[in-house]
Design a protein around this motif. Sequence first.
Motif: not given
Length: 355
Positions: A206-217, A345-350
């Motif tokens: 799920k973390g491979k997409t950037v949620s609004g809350l994540r980018r807001g934080l 916004y792009e997720s860089t989570i590994k």
Amino acid sequence: MSYITSIKSAILIFPLIALLFTLPFIIYQYHKYGSVNKLRGLIVYSFILYMITIYFLVILPLPKESDVLPKEGMIRLIPFSFVNDFLSETSLVINNPRTYFKALTEPCFYTVIFNLFMTIPFGMYLRYYFKCNLKKTIILSFLLSLFFEVTQLTGLYFIYKYPYRVFDVDDLLINTLGGVIGYFIMGLFKRILPSRDKIDEESYSKGKTVSGLRRGLASLIDMFILVAVLAIFKNTYLKIFIFITYYLLIPYVTNGKTLGSSFLNVKYNAPNNLTLRIFIKNSFVYLYYFGLPLLLLFIKNELNIISSLVFVLFFMIIFIVYLNNVFTMLKKGKVYYDDIFKLTYESTIKGGHDG
């Protein structure tokens, strides 16, 4: 009754503890996994409630300071004394089965059982969520019990001049045994519950997409860092230089990341002129969210060309617009000015299958 009172107290204090814990918890989850898993949240918050409850069971009810006097026998270091206490202080008669049930309902017995049951969930949490082996479960269960006993021995960390409950080595043994029993009980349930690895895998996915809350934080972390740094300096030109460094030079060096977005594993993307777009967009955001209200205050207080009623009306309109931006970001993952400046916004989570 004291047990019920302690549990009620834990339930009442839990919302406040949960409120203080929530923001750091969410930030950490986004940093490590890129998402907040609901099941993980349920497990962690239930663990917090459990820990608060057993802590309150240990320390409550609190006596009056005047009632806490020096007493003998407040430290019991002989193991298995509870066996002798049970045989000598209860109505149990070995050769009379009719006394068995009554003996089981007397304090000398149910206090021991309570100490055993108190740490069974602890062992279950350790094995299931924290992935502890048996050896580590034994050590942590013992340390938890030792913490409780020291709390009592020190009179609640010297708030009281003398201890108001007994330090008993039997409690250490029984609490530790409870943790071990919980460890083995969880072995029976692990087969029907989603594993910790499964929870982690779903979180990474799920973390491979950037949620609004994540980018807001991420933006809030950037604002917090920048405002804290700017507050140190008084020179206006130096403040401008720091702002340019933060939103232009740092993204240029990191290929589209700020400190906040990097911490939450998010990077900006744009069709061209990436760092310039990041700088202009964030300059607009600061003017929009900070400059506009300050300008309104300046007009009201310094120029005095608008009435108090008009001032309040404008502030209400601004607040509604800002609130709408928050809801839009949480729902769609972006705000209208992201489209204006063509930033994505792009997720860089590994993690997960990606290692």
